[in-house]
Design an enzyme around this catalytic site. Sequence first.
Site, mmCIF file in Angstrom:
data_model
loop_
_atom_site.group_PDB
_atom_site.id
_atom_site.type_symbol
_atom_site.label_atom_id
_atom_site.label_comp_id
_atom_site.label_asym_id
_atom_site.label_seq_id
_atom_site.Cartn_x
_atom_site.Cartn_y
_atom_site.Cartn_z
ATOM 1 N N GLY A 46 0.830 -1.194 0.000
ATOM 2 C CA GLY A 46 0.000 0.000 0.000
ATOM 3 C C GLY A 46 0.864 1.244 0.000
ATOM 4 N N GLN A 51 3.011 9.951 1.002
ATOM 5 C CA GLN A 51 4.300 9.238 1.039
ATOM 6 C C GLN A 51 5.165 9.523 -0.185
ATOM 7 O OE1 GLN A 51 2.299 5.272 2.084
ATOM 8 N NE2 GLN A 51 4.271 5.120 3.098
ATOM 9 N N CYS A 88 5.815 -0.081 7.246
ATOM 10 C CA CYS A 88 5.447 1.073 6.420
ATOM 11 C C CYS A 88 6.642 1.462 5.559
ATOM 12 C CB CYS A 88 5.044 2.238 7.312
ATOM 13 S SG CYS A 88 4.616 3.733 6.414
ATOM 14 N N LEU A 89 6.399 1.753 4.293
ATOM 15 C CA LEU A 89 7.504 2.125 3.398
ATOM 16 C C LEU A 89 8.169 3.433 3.840
ATOM 17 C CD1 LEU A 89 5.942 1.182 -0.059
ATOM 18 C CD2 LEU A 89 7.605 -0.111 1.283
ATOM 19 N N HIS A 130 -4.522 1.594 7.534
ATOM 20 C CA HIS A 130 -3.153 2.144 7.586
ATOM 21 C C HIS A 130 -3.010 3.282 6.578
ATOM 22 C CE1 HIS A 130 1.398 1.485 7.848
ATOM 23 N NE2 HIS A 130 1.268 2.255 6.784
ATOM 24 N N GLU A 131 -3.502 3.060 5.344
ATOM 25 C CA GLU A 131 -3.324 4.068 4.295
ATOM 26 C C GLU A 131 -4.203 5.301 4.543
ATOM 27 O OE1 GLU A 131 -0.805 3.713 2.556
ATOM 28 O OE2 GLU A 131 -0.490 1.598 2.954
ATOM 29 N N HIS A 134 -2.613 7.599 6.858
ATOM 30 C CA HIS A 134 -1.623 8.469 6.206
ATOM 31 C C HIS A 134 -2.271 9.769 5.710
ATOM 32 C CE1 HIS A 134 2.200 6.392 6.108
ATOM 33 N NE2 HIS A 134 1.670 5.291 5.631
HETATM 34 ZN ZN LIG Z 1 2.518 3.455 5.657
#
Ligand SMILES: [Zn+2]
Length: 155
Positions: A46, A51, A88-89, A130-131, A134
């Site tokens: 995701g 991000q 998380c990236l 989660h997304e 963000h």
């Molecule tokens: Zn994330």
Amino acid sequence: MAVLDIVKAGAPVLKEIAAPIEKIDGELKRLLDNMAETMYAADGIGLAAPQVGKSIRAVVIDIGDGILELINPRIIFKEGAVVDSEGCLSCPNLYGEVERAETVKIVYRDRRNKQKHLTAKGLLARCIQHEIDHLDGVLFIDIAQSIRLEEAKKG
Ligand SMILES: [Zn+2]
């Protein structure tokens, strides 16, 4: 398509409330394509627009079932609670236990500007929450019950 730079935790854009998207145009579609490319290149499941430095409400997800693009996603129902591990990236090598709703129902727009509903459970429900976090300036490390460092793994 292009792989974009992923913004890391500590960057102000990750703490902002992202703006609703008013126009679904070629620029947004290119961004969604590039976000997908970036997510796949990083072995993620995701990625949210903040991000890649864009404070707008767009998300791409692929937990292995194909690409899901969410424009202006909103949770309209949640039920249950599950604690599980997340990464998380934007937070390389960090993993933590996070409590999420077990089931969520969301409303969103697709790239054709069609309003859609989706009910998700399990990993997809976790990923969606989660997304969407963000988009509201929340990182999993802000809400995790515990955080650990793992050098080798990707997530
Ligand atoms: Zn994330």
